[in-house]
Design an enzyme around this catalytic site. Structure first.
Site, mmCIF file in Angstrom:
data_model
loop_
_atom_site.group_PDB
_atom_site.id
_atom_site.type_symbol
_atom_site.label_atom_id
_atom_site.label_comp_id
_atom_site.label_asym_id
_atom_site.label_seq_id
_atom_site.Cartn_x
_atom_site.Cartn_y
_atom_site.Cartn_z
ATOM 1 N N GLU A 3 8.722 24.152 2.813
ATOM 2 C CA GLU A 3 9.405 25.426 2.946
ATOM 3 C C GLU A 3 10.796 25.246 3.559
ATOM 4 O O GLU A 3 11.744 25.914 3.170
ATOM 5 C CB GLU A 3 8.565 26.395 3.810
ATOM 6 C CG GLU A 3 7.293 26.867 3.138
ATOM 7 C CD GLU A 3 6.110 25.949 3.402
ATOM 8 O OE1 GLU A 3 6.335 24.748 3.649
ATOM 9 O OE2 GLU A 3 4.961 26.427 3.367
ATOM 10 N N ALA B 77 -4.660 -0.978 -17.888
ATOM 11 C CA ALA B 77 -4.166 -0.868 -19.259
ATOM 12 C C ALA B 77 -5.008 -1.785 -20.134
ATOM 13 O O ALA B 77 -5.197 -2.959 -19.800
ATOM 14 C CB ALA B 77 -2.695 -1.270 -19.333
ATOM 15 N N ARG C 204 3.357 4.659 -9.061
ATOM 16 C CA ARG C 204 3.608 3.834 -7.872
ATOM 17 C C ARG C 204 4.550 4.552 -6.910
ATOM 18 O O ARG C 204 4.397 4.457 -5.687
ATOM 19 C CB ARG C 204 4.221 2.492 -8.277
ATOM 20 C CG ARG C 204 3.249 1.520 -8.928
ATOM 21 C CD ARG C 204 3.924 0.172 -9.168
ATOM 22 N NE ARG C 204 3.029 -0.792 -9.809
ATOM 23 C CZ ARG C 204 3.335 -2.059 -10.040
ATOM 24 N NH1 ARG C 204 4.530 -2.518 -9.680
ATOM 25 N NH2 ARG C 204 2.477 -2.864 -10.632
ATOM 26 N N ASP D 287 -1.083 -13.893 -11.304
ATOM 27 C CA ASP D 287 0.149 -13.268 -11.801
ATOM 28 C C ASP D 287 1.329 -13.368 -10.842
ATOM 29 O O ASP D 287 2.470 -13.162 -11.261
ATOM 30 C CB ASP D 287 -0.107 -11.791 -12.117
ATOM 31 C CG ASP D 287 -1.171 -11.592 -13.181
ATOM 32 O OD1 ASP D 287 -1.360 -12.512 -13.995
ATOM 33 O OD2 ASP D 287 -1.798 -10.519 -13.189
ATOM 34 N N LEU E 69 4.571 -6.110 -7.184
ATOM 35 C CA LEU E 69 3.928 -4.831 -6.884
ATOM 36 C C LEU E 69 4.917 -3.821 -6.304
ATOM 37 O O LEU E 69 4.571 -3.034 -5.425
ATOM 38 C CB LEU E 69 2.748 -5.025 -5.926
ATOM 39 C CG LEU E 69 1.625 -5.943 -6.416
ATOM 40 C CD1 LEU E 69 0.531 -6.051 -5.358
ATOM 41 C CD2 LEU E 69 1.041 -5.451 -7.731
ATOM 42 N N ARG F 130 9.575 0.142 -9.919
ATOM 43 C CA ARG F 130 10.776 -0.074 -10.713
ATOM 44 C C ARG F 130 11.095 1.157 -11.563
ATOM 45 O O ARG F 130 11.624 1.045 -12.665
ATOM 46 C CB ARG F 130 10.612 -1.320 -11.596
ATOM 47 C CG ARG F 130 10.425 -2.585 -10.775
ATOM 48 C CD ARG F 130 10.447 -3.850 -11.613
ATOM 49 N NE ARG F 130 9.292 -3.972 -12.493
ATOM 50 C CZ ARG F 130 8.104 -4.431 -12.112
ATOM 51 N NH1 ARG F 130 7.907 -4.794 -10.842
ATOM 52 N NH2 ARG F 130 7.109 -4.526 -12.962
ATOM 53 N N GLU G 45 -4.716 -1.511 -8.655
ATOM 54 C CA GLU G 45 -4.293 -2.230 -9.849
ATOM 55 C C GLU G 45 -4.932 -3.619 -9.893
ATOM 56 O O GLU G 45 -4.314 -4.587 -10.343
ATOM 57 C CB GLU G 45 -2.767 -2.335 -9.903
ATOM 58 C CG GLU G 45 -2.074 -1.021 -10.218
ATOM 59 C CD GLU G 45 -0.669 -1.213 -10.764
ATOM 60 O OE1 GLU G 45 -0.436 -2.186 -11.501
ATOM 61 O OE2 GLU G 45 0.198 -0.379 -10.442
ATOM 62 N N LEU H 298 -12.449 -6.503 -8.633
ATOM 63 C CA LEU H 298 -12.135 -5.512 -7.600
ATOM 64 C C LEU H 298 -12.459 -4.100 -8.089
ATOM 65 O O LEU H 298 -12.946 -3.268 -7.313
ATOM 66 C CB LEU H 298 -10.666 -5.612 -7.203
ATOM 67 C CG LEU H 298 -10.203 -4.666 -6.089
ATOM 68 C CD1 LEU H 298 -10.990 -4.894 -4.812
ATOM 69 C CD2 LEU H 298 -8.701 -4.834 -5.824
ATOM 70 N N ASN H 299 -12.201 -3.824 -9.364
ATOM 71 C CA ASN H 299 -12.508 -2.495 -9.896
ATOM 72 C C ASN H 299 -13.989 -2.175 -9.783
ATOM 73 O O ASN H 299 -14.384 -1.071 -9.396
ATOM 74 C CB ASN H 299 -12.068 -2.401 -11.359
ATOM 75 C CG ASN H 299 -10.560 -2.276 -11.505
ATOM 76 O OD1 ASN H 299 -9.859 -2.012 -10.537
ATOM 77 N ND2 ASN H 299 -10.065 -2.468 -12.722
#
Length: 334
Positions: free
Chosen positions: A1, A106, A136, A152, A156, A159, A258, A263-264
């Site tokens: 506000e 993905a 992100r 990889d 992280l 961008r 990600e 981990l998922n």
């Protein structure tokens, strides 16, 4: 506000006597800014239409009471379901004290997140990848597992070209295997990094591996990494439920998960995932050993599946984004 009123005046408009429409009951306590109720009263606004009550115990109806006591007309809640959806991260964090976790991946039309060689650049096209960077930008933290870092070596970072803001980078690394020379570690003094590891993994008086991990922990800290010791779960990995409580205490209200399939699965099994973002590319990778979005033990029968609800579909160039909420409890024991 306060920002809305500031913008109103900068545009040459006087808010006195006007109506302000807000998705959430105005706050009446000191946080990052002074109470918005004070700004509303001082501005001369005559009416406030609000979408939903604030579940924060320090507000919880008090904001509206203060406005009414000041003679300001109030109306609400209106379009409450839509406002709850728009502010779902806030409502989850305030009520549960843990981050709202979005599991993102993905994959190709045949369910692969990488080729059989491990190459995953790129599964989706540029428009879908840009959408990921917008997400992100919107969350407080981004989390991956150690396998993603080892394979990889990602940055992280955010961008998104319009207004990039980097999230806190969180790595689940049970045995502190993260390389000191990795991009994440080497940039820890520029963009915050947290590494969650098993409490028993590092011990200066333990066995050789534990002593080595304890020494590495000191080196990581010197490089600017914040270390988070966590108890182990039944599988010997970082207990994600405990980690979420710790991150909530550190004011991490939202996380983009990600990680890879391991981990998922662990996050789903732990019951810490609230939403799934599945980007689907019109491609086929094939490969019996090619990686899939969710691995782990898997459910034993179809009826034990993790159910998704309230799904929406968005076309992003040649790719498709399906966003769904995770429905708990499922048939697995959580």
């Amino acid at each position: 506000e306060r920002n809305a009123l500031k913008d109103c005046r900068e545009r040459g408009n006087d808010p006195e006597g006007a109506t302000i429409y807000v998705t959430l009951e105005p706050c009446c306590h000191y946080g990052k800014t002074p109470p918005c109720t004070e700004a509303i009263i001082e501005s001369g606004l005559s009416r406030v239409v609000f979408g939903a009550w604030d579940p924060n115990p320090v507000v919880a109806g008090k904001g509206i009471q203060i406005l009414r006591a000041a003679g300001i007309e109030t109306e609400g809640p209106v379009m409450e379901a839509e406002c709850l959806e728009k502010n779902r991260i806030f409502f989850h964090y305030i009520t549960e004290k843990t981050p709202y976790v979005i599991m993102k991946y993905a994959m190709t039309a045949d369910g692969k997140i990488a080729c059989v060689t491990g190459d995953s650049r790129w599964v989706t096209a540029e428009e879908a990848r840009e959408h990921t960077h917008r997400t992100r930008r919107a969350v407080t933290g981004i989390m991956v597992g150690i396998h993603t870092v080892l394979q990889d070596d990602p940055m992280l970072n955010c961008r998104w070209k319009e207004d990039p803001v980097d999230p806190v980078r969180i790595v689940c690394d049970s045995r502190l295997r993260i390389p000191l020379e990795s991009h994440i570690v080497q940039t820890a003094k520029d963009v915050p990094v947290m590494v969650a590891y098993r409490k028993d993994a590092a011990d200066e008086e333990g066995n050789g591996e534990q002593r080595q991990a304890a020494q590495k922990a000191k080196l990581l800290a010197d490089l600017g990494v914040e270390l988070i010791p966590v108890n182990a779960d039944e599988e010997g990995h970082v207990d994600l439920r405990e980690l979420m409580k710790i991150l909530g205490e550190k004011k991490i209200d939202s996380i983009l998960l990600e990680g890879g399939g391991t981990l998922n699965w662990a996050a789903l099994e732990s019951g810490v995932v609230q939403q799934v973002q599945a980007y689907i590319a019109p491609k086929l990778f094939g490969g019996q050993e090619a990686k899939t979005p969710v691995e782990g033990a898997g459910v034993p029968v179809p009826s034990a599946a993790f159910r998704l609800k309230n799904s929406s579909l968005t076309h992003l160039g040649e790719d498709i984004l399906i966003e769904s909420e995770v429905e708990y409890p499922c048939s697995l024991e959580l």
